[in-house]
Write an enzyme that holds these catalytic residues in place. Sequence first.
Site, PDB file in Angstrom:
ATOM      1  N   ASP A 209       0.868  -1.179   0.000  1.00  0.00           N
ATOM      2  CA  ASP A 209       0.000   0.000   0.000  1.00  0.00           C
ATOM      3  C   ASP A 209       0.906   1.231   0.000  1.00  0.00           C
ATOM      4  O   ASP A 209       2.141   1.128  -0.143  1.00  0.00           O
ATOM      5  CB  ASP A 209      -1.014  -0.040   1.159  1.00  0.00           C
ATOM      6  CG  ASP A 209      -0.398   0.310   2.521  1.00  0.00           C
ATOM      7  OD1 ASP A 209       0.841   0.469   2.620  1.00  0.00           O
ATOM      8  OD2 ASP A 209      -1.171   0.434   3.493  1.00  0.00           O
TER       9      ASP A 209
ATOM     10  N   CYS B 147       3.318  -2.652   3.997  1.00  0.00           N
ATOM     11  CA  CYS B 147       2.427  -1.539   4.330  1.00  0.00           C
ATOM     12  C   CYS B 147       3.172  -0.679   5.351  1.00  0.00           C
ATOM     13  O   CYS B 147       4.396  -0.787   5.464  1.00  0.00           O
ATOM     14  CB  CYS B 147       1.054  -2.027   4.803  1.00  0.00           C
ATOM     15  SG  CYS B 147       1.030  -2.896   6.385  1.00  0.00           S
TER      16      CYS B 147
ATOM     17  N   THR C 248       3.245  -0.710   8.663  1.00  0.00           N
ATOM     18  CA  THR C 248       3.879  -1.529   9.704  1.00  0.00           C
ATOM     19  C   THR C 248       4.195  -2.943   9.238  1.00  0.00           C
ATOM     20  O   THR C 248       4.940  -3.658   9.923  1.00  0.00           O
ATOM     21  CB  THR C 248       2.933  -1.675  10.910  1.00  0.00           C
ATOM     22  OG1 THR C 248       1.709  -2.264  10.440  1.00  0.00           O
ATOM     23  CG2 THR C 248       2.635  -0.328  11.552  1.00  0.00           C
TER      24      THR C 248
ATOM     25  N   HIS D 186      12.143 -22.302  10.058  1.00  0.00           N
ATOM     26  CA  HIS D 186      11.199 -22.992  10.944  1.00  0.00           C
ATOM     27  C   HIS D 186       9.744 -22.924  10.475  1.00  0.00           C
ATOM     28  O   HIS D 186       9.017 -23.906  10.628  1.00  0.00           O
ATOM     29  CB  HIS D 186      11.266 -22.388  12.358  1.00  0.00           C
ATOM     30  CG  HIS D 186      12.548 -22.661  13.058  1.00  0.00           C
ATOM     31  ND1 HIS D 186      12.769 -22.327  14.374  1.00  0.00           N
ATOM     32  CD2 HIS D 186      13.709 -23.237  12.637  1.00  0.00           C
ATOM     33  CE1 HIS D 186      13.997 -22.689  14.731  1.00  0.00           C
ATOM     34  NE2 HIS D 186      14.594 -23.233  13.687  1.00  0.00           N
TER      35      HIS D 186
ATOM     36  N   HIS E 169       9.728 -29.292  12.475  1.00  0.00           N
ATOM     37  CA  HIS E 169       8.927 -28.113  12.116  1.00  0.00           C
ATOM     38  C   HIS E 169       7.743 -28.484  11.225  1.00  0.00           C
ATOM     39  O   HIS E 169       6.722 -27.809  11.245  1.00  0.00           O
ATOM     40  CB  HIS E 169       9.802 -27.076  11.422  1.00  0.00           C
ATOM     41  CG  HIS E 169      10.968 -26.669  12.257  1.00  0.00           C
ATOM     42  ND1 HIS E 169      10.812 -26.008  13.463  1.00  0.00           N
ATOM     43  CD2 HIS E 169      12.294 -26.875  12.102  1.00  0.00           C
ATOM     44  CE1 HIS E 169      12.004 -25.810  14.000  1.00  0.00           C
ATOM     45  NE2 HIS E 169      12.922 -26.333  13.194  1.00  0.00           N
TER      46      HIS E 169
HETATM   47  C1  RB5 Z   1      -2.109   2.964   6.263  1.00  0.00           C
HETATM   48  O1  RB5 Z   1      -2.083   4.264   6.755  1.00  0.00           O
HETATM   49  C2  RB5 Z   1      -1.649   1.989   7.324  1.00  0.00           C
HETATM   50  O2  RB5 Z   1      -2.689   1.746   8.207  1.00  0.00           O
HETATM   51  C3  RB5 Z   1      -1.170   0.708   6.686  1.00  0.00           C
HETATM   52  O3  RB5 Z   1      -0.123   0.991   5.805  1.00  0.00           O
HETATM   53  C4  RB5 Z   1      -0.636  -0.354   7.611  1.00  0.00           C
HETATM   54  O4  RB5 Z   1       0.343   0.162   8.461  1.00  0.00           O
HETATM   55  C5  RB5 Z   1      -1.620  -1.165   8.320  1.00  0.00           C
HETATM   56  O5  RB5 Z   1      -1.302  -2.097   9.066  1.00  0.00           O
END
Ligand code: RB5
Length: 149
Positions: A9, A66, A68, A99, A134
Site C-alpha cells: 500500500d 504496508c 507496519t 522454521h 517443524h
Molecule cells: C495505512 O495508513 C496503514 O494503516 C497501513 O499501511 C498499515 O500500516 C496497516 O497495518
Amino acid sequence: MKKVAIGCDHGGFVLKERVVSTLKRLGAEVVDLGCYDQNSVDYPEYGKKVAVEVASGRCDLGVVMCGTGIGISIAANKVRGIRAAVVTNTYMAKLTKNHNNANIIALGGRVITPDEAEAIVEAWYTAEYEGGRHQRRLDMITAIEEENR
Ligand code: RB5
C-alpha cells in the site's frame, strides 16, 4: 528461478523499489502487483493479490509491504496455505524460513529502512526450510485452517 509476487500500500511503497531490485539481484523473477505510487489505497486488496498468487502456485513466494507490515500480513494470512510473517530484522527473516517456511514476508515502510529491507529480503530468500520437527507444527497450522473453513 523463483517467481516472487510483490504488493504494497502507500505506507509500504517506500520499500518497494529496493525490494524489487534485491530480488532481481538474487535471481528471482518479480511480479509487481502494485500499488504503483504513494496515493492512499487499501492494504487488504494488495495482501490478497499477493497471497492468491502464492497459494495458487503461480508464484513461489511473496513480499508484502504496508506502514507496519501488520495489516497487509493479516490480510494475506486469510488465504488458505499462506504463512505470512512480519519481519523486522535478519534473524527473524532467516528463522521464519528455517522454521515456519514462511511463503510471504511482510515489511513495514514506517518501521524499517530500505537498507534493512534489502538485508531482510536476502536473509529470507536465501534461507532454507529445515523440515523435520517443524513440519509437524506446520501440519498443525494447516489443520486449523481445515477445521475453520
Ligand atoms: C495505512 O495508513 C496503514 O494503516 C497501513 O499501511 C498499515 O500500516 C496497516 O497495518
